[in-house]
Design a protein around this motif. Sequence first.
Motif, PDB file in Angstrom:
ATOM      1  N   VAL A 168       0.838  -1.204   0.000  1.00 37.80           N
ATOM      2  CA  VAL A 168       0.000   0.000   0.000  1.00 37.80           C
ATOM      3  C   VAL A 168       0.870   1.249   0.000  1.00 37.80           C
ATOM      4  CG1 VAL A 168      -1.768   1.285   1.263  1.00 37.80           C
ATOM      5  CG2 VAL A 168      -1.868  -1.223   1.187  1.00 37.80           C
ATOM      6  N   GLU A 169       1.919   1.258   0.833  1.00 39.16           N
ATOM      7  CA  GLU A 169       2.778   2.434   0.970  1.00 39.16           C
ATOM      8  C   GLU A 169       3.623   2.660  -0.273  1.00 39.16           C
ATOM      9  OE1 GLU A 169       4.516   5.819   2.552  1.00 39.16           O
ATOM     10  OE2 GLU A 169       2.703   4.716   3.134  1.00 39.16           O
ATOM     11  N   VAL A 170       4.191   1.596  -0.841  1.00 36.97           N
ATOM     12  CA  VAL A 170       4.987   1.758  -2.056  1.00 36.97           C
ATOM     13  C   VAL A 170       4.138   2.366  -3.164  1.00 36.97           C
ATOM     14  CG1 VAL A 170       6.149   0.532  -3.942  1.00 36.97           C
ATOM     15  CG2 VAL A 170       6.678  -0.054  -1.573  1.00 36.97           C
ATOM     16  N   GLN A 171       2.937   1.855  -3.345  1.00 36.71           N
ATOM     17  CA  GLN A 171       2.080   2.371  -4.414  1.00 36.71           C
ATOM     18  C   GLN A 171       1.732   3.837  -4.173  1.00 36.71           C
ATOM     19  OE1 GLN A 171      -0.858  -0.378  -5.639  1.00 36.71           O
ATOM     20  NE2 GLN A 171      -1.799   0.986  -7.108  1.00 36.71           N
ATOM     21  N   ALA A 172       1.487   4.197  -2.907  1.00 41.03           N
ATOM     22  CA  ALA A 172       1.173   5.590  -2.592  1.00 41.03           C
ATOM     23  C   ALA A 172       2.355   6.500  -2.915  1.00 41.03           C
ATOM     24  CB  ALA A 172       0.797   5.714  -1.118  1.00 41.03           C
ATOM     25  N   ARG A 173       3.568   6.060  -2.601  1.00 42.91           N
ATOM     26  CA  ARG A 173       4.749   6.881  -2.873  1.00 42.91           C
ATOM     27  C   ARG A 173       5.022   7.022  -4.366  1.00 42.91           C
ATOM     28  NH1 ARG A 173       9.387   5.784   1.728  1.00 42.91           N
ATOM     29  NH2 ARG A 173       7.975   5.622   3.537  1.00 42.91           N
ATOM     30  N   LEU A 174       4.526   6.071  -5.151  1.00 40.71           N
ATOM     31  CA  LEU A 174       4.677   6.152  -6.602  1.00 40.71           C
ATOM     32  C   LEU A 174       3.552   6.955  -7.256  1.00 40.71           C
ATOM     33  CD1 LEU A 174       5.830   2.505  -7.436  1.00 40.71           C
ATOM     34  CD2 LEU A 174       7.234   4.564  -7.286  1.00 40.71           C
ATOM     35  N   GLY A 175       2.662   7.492  -6.428  1.00 36.75           N
ATOM     36  CA  GLY A 175       1.592   8.336  -6.948  1.00 36.75           C
ATOM     37  C   GLY A 175       0.290   7.615  -7.206  1.00 36.75           C
ATOM     38  N   GLY A 176       0.226   6.327  -6.845  1.00 36.54           N
ATOM     39  CA  GLY A 176      -1.001   5.563  -7.035  1.00 36.54           C
ATOM     40  C   GLY A 176      -1.837   5.498  -5.764  1.00 36.54           C
ATOM     41  N   VAL A 228       6.865  -6.010  -4.754  1.00 36.63           N
ATOM     42  CA  VAL A 228       7.324  -4.699  -4.269  1.00 36.63           C
ATOM     43  C   VAL A 228       8.472  -4.840  -3.272  1.00 36.63           C
ATOM     44  CG1 VAL A 228       5.032  -3.713  -4.590  1.00 36.63           C
ATOM     45  CG2 VAL A 228       5.702  -4.535  -2.310  1.00 36.63           C
ATOM     46  N   ARG A 229       8.996  -6.047  -3.095  1.00 40.92           N
ATOM     47  CA  ARG A 229      10.030  -6.281  -2.073  1.00 40.92           C
ATOM     48  C   ARG A 229      11.205  -5.313  -2.208  1.00 40.92           C
ATOM     49  NH1 ARG A 229      14.828  -8.975  -0.990  1.00 40.92           N
ATOM     50  NH2 ARG A 229      14.900 -10.081   1.026  1.00 40.92           N
ATOM     51  N   GLU A 230      11.779  -5.228  -3.389  1.00 37.40           N
ATOM     52  CA  GLU A 230      12.960  -4.387  -3.580  1.00 37.40           C
ATOM     53  C   GLU A 230      12.655  -2.927  -3.303  1.00 37.40           C
ATOM     54  OE1 GLU A 230      16.182  -3.208  -7.101  1.00 37.40           O
ATOM     55  OE2 GLU A 230      14.788  -4.876  -7.395  1.00 37.40           O
ATOM     56  N   ASN A 231      11.552  -2.420  -3.860  1.00 36.06           N
ATOM     57  CA  ASN A 231      11.189  -1.021  -3.646  1.00 36.06           C
ATOM     58  C   ASN A 231      10.898  -0.733  -2.178  1.00 36.06           C
ATOM     59  OD1 ASN A 231      11.480  -0.387  -6.312  1.00 36.06           O
ATOM     60  ND2 ASN A 231       9.304  -0.127  -6.745  1.00 36.06           N
ATOM     61  N   ALA A 232      10.170  -1.631  -1.523  1.00 43.24           N
ATOM     62  CA  ALA A 232       9.794  -1.410  -0.128  1.00 43.24           C
ATOM     63  C   ALA A 232      11.026  -1.325   0.762  1.00 43.24           C
ATOM     64  CB  ALA A 232       8.875  -2.530   0.350  1.00 43.24           C
ATOM     65  N   ILE A 233      12.001  -2.184   0.503  1.00 42.04           N
ATOM     66  CA  ILE A 233      13.229  -2.179   1.300  1.00 42.04           C
ATOM     67  C   ILE A 233      14.062  -0.939   0.990  1.00 42.04           C
ATOM     68  CG2 ILE A 233      15.405  -3.397   1.708  1.00 42.04           C
ATOM     69  CD1 ILE A 233      13.818  -6.023   1.146  1.00 42.04           C
ATOM     70  N   GLU A 234      14.210  -0.601  -0.299  1.00 42.68           N
ATOM     71  CA  GLU A 234      15.010   0.566  -0.686  1.00 42.68           C
ATOM     72  C   GLU A 234      14.382   1.867  -0.186  1.00 42.68           C
ATOM     73  OE1 GLU A 234      15.759   0.614  -4.850  1.00 42.68           O
ATOM     74  OE2 GLU A 234      17.044  -1.165  -4.809  1.00 42.68           O
ATOM     75  N   MET A 235      13.055   1.912  -0.114  1.00 44.52           N
ATOM     76  CA  MET A 235      12.368   3.106   0.382  1.00 44.52           C
ATOM     77  C   MET A 235      12.391   3.208   1.902  1.00 44.52           C
ATOM     78  SD  MET A 235       8.993   3.220  -2.101  1.00 44.52           S
ATOM     79  CE  MET A 235       9.095   3.672  -3.832  1.00 44.52           C
ATOM     80  N   ASP A 239      12.156  -3.771   6.611  1.00 45.90           N
ATOM     81  CA  ASP A 239      13.453  -4.424   6.433  1.00 45.90           C
ATOM     82  C   ASP A 239      13.250  -5.791   5.785  1.00 45.90           C
ATOM     83  OD1 ASP A 239      13.644  -6.693   8.723  1.00 45.90           O
ATOM     84  OD2 ASP A 239      12.573  -4.929   9.498  1.00 45.90           O
ATOM     85  N   ALA A 240      14.304  -6.315   5.200  1.00 44.02           N
ATOM     86  CA  ALA A 240      14.222  -7.547   4.420  1.00 44.02           C
ATOM     87  C   ALA A 240      13.725  -8.723   5.256  1.00 44.02           C
ATOM     88  CB  ALA A 240      15.582  -7.871   3.807  1.00 44.02           C
ATOM     89  N   GLY A 241      14.248  -8.841   6.484  1.00 46.82           N
ATOM     90  CA  GLY A 241      13.855  -9.971   7.322  1.00 46.82           C
ATOM     91  C   GLY A 241      12.379  -9.975   7.643  1.00 46.82           C
ATOM     92  N   THR A 242      11.843  -8.797   7.998  1.00 47.70           N
ATOM     93  CA  THR A 242      10.408  -8.702   8.320  1.00 47.70           C
ATOM     94  C   THR A 242       9.562  -8.980   7.096  1.00 47.70           C
ATOM     95  OG1 THR A 242      10.871  -7.062  10.043  1.00 47.70           O
ATOM     96  CG2 THR A 242       8.605  -7.205   9.249  1.00 47.70           C
ATOM     97  N   PHE A 243       9.986  -8.434   5.951  1.00 44.74           N
ATOM     98  CA  PHE A 243       9.224  -8.659   4.727  1.00 44.74           C
ATOM     99  C   PHE A 243       9.157 -10.146   4.407  1.00 44.74           C
ATOM    100  CE2 PHE A 243       8.430  -9.031   0.226  1.00 44.74           C
ATOM    101  CZ  PHE A 243       7.518  -8.027  -0.040  1.00 44.74           C
ATOM    102  N   ASP A 244      10.281 -10.819   4.465  1.00 42.25           N
ATOM    103  CA  ASP A 244      10.319 -12.239   4.103  1.00 42.25           C
ATOM    104  C   ASP A 244       9.525 -13.088   5.091  1.00 42.25           C
ATOM    105  OD1 ASP A 244      11.858 -11.556   1.942  1.00 42.25           O
ATOM    106  OD2 ASP A 244      13.767 -12.078   2.900  1.00 42.25           O
ATOM    107  N   ARG A 245       9.577 -12.743   6.369  1.00 42.99           N
ATOM    108  CA  ARG A 245       8.739 -13.452   7.346  1.00 42.99           C
ATOM    109  C   ARG A 245       7.261 -13.212   7.041  1.00 42.99           C
ATOM    110  NH1 ARG A 245      12.427 -11.320  10.957  1.00 42.99           N
ATOM    111  NH2 ARG A 245      10.904  -9.809  11.760  1.00 42.99           N
ATOM    112  N   GLY A 246       6.952 -11.981   6.643  1.00 44.45           N
ATOM    113  CA  GLY A 246       5.567 -11.654   6.319  1.00 44.45           C
ATOM    114  C   GLY A 246       5.052 -12.453   5.132  1.00 44.45           C
ATOM    115  N   ILE A 247       5.893 -12.634   4.129  1.00 44.44           N
ATOM    116  CA  ILE A 247       5.497 -13.440   2.972  1.00 44.44           C
ATOM    117  C   ILE A 247       5.239 -14.877   3.406  1.00 44.44           C
ATOM    118  CG2 ILE A 247       6.290 -14.428   0.788  1.00 44.44           C
ATOM    119  CD1 ILE A 247       5.394 -11.524   0.558  1.00 44.44           C
TER     120      ILE A 247
END
Length: 271
Positions: A168-176, A228-235, A239-247
């Motif tokens: 949701v946040e990545v898309q919002a930051r990209l203007g969507g 959105v993994r790469e964008n979410a982490i770069e933005m 963090d990578a660990g939380t994202f991967d656990r979430g998946i």
Amino acid sequence: MPSQKYHDYVHGYSERESVRLCDQASTLEELLHSDTKYPAGSQVLEAGCGIGAQTVILSRNSPQARITSIDISEDSLNKAKERAASEGVKNVEFRVENIFELPFKDESFDHIFVCFVLEHLKEPVKALTSLHRVLKKSGTITVIEGDHGSCFFHPETEAGVRAWNSLVEVQARLGGNSLIGRQVYPLLRKAGFSDVTVSPRMVYSDASRPHMEEGFVRKTIIPMVEGVRENAIEMGIIDAGTFDRGIGDLHRTAGEEGTFNYMFFKGMGRK
């Protein structure tokens, strides 16, 4: 403004995304499109057709209509043409066009179809107003959008929720706006359409509905978040660990004890 290293289209243009879009379209065909049919001879504009996942369904439901499918991405259109040819589609013309700068004359189309497009646009009302111009008087528009805020699932873990919200946040930051489903009614009204009605379409998955667990959760939802993994982490959103656990936790929602719920909104209006 987003950095140039990020795609405005939050999901990207990978081959995996093409597969995801096709899986999504086939899984949700009955839910979203069973009541989308146009009369023989109708001139129909599909705005933002992407790789043609929805186009094939439109053509199959309305084989005697004349459909013009447009997209701003030539690469996506080439994939759409290939997909349409493989499915034997005969009643669709594909064109590279910008939804904000449509080359068509006023009142050119009997019907307009827009699916999963507005969520990616910075100015959705401007896009709808552009479409309003090329629609014939008394013609109809159909708009389908999801709403990521409608999502809830079990088991619900902190990591799973954070991974979902990072999309949701990545898309919002990209203007969507991935929460746009709830706005379909006011957006259509602001663009000048009348007789607007919106029909919520709920997707629910549990182990008694294995086709939804596989087609919607595993093949549609989880790959969408993973994209959105790469964008979410770069933005710095997660963090990578939380994202991967979430998946991993989201995969559990498609397991024996898991459940997943999501809402789409299908709006119709008239000029």
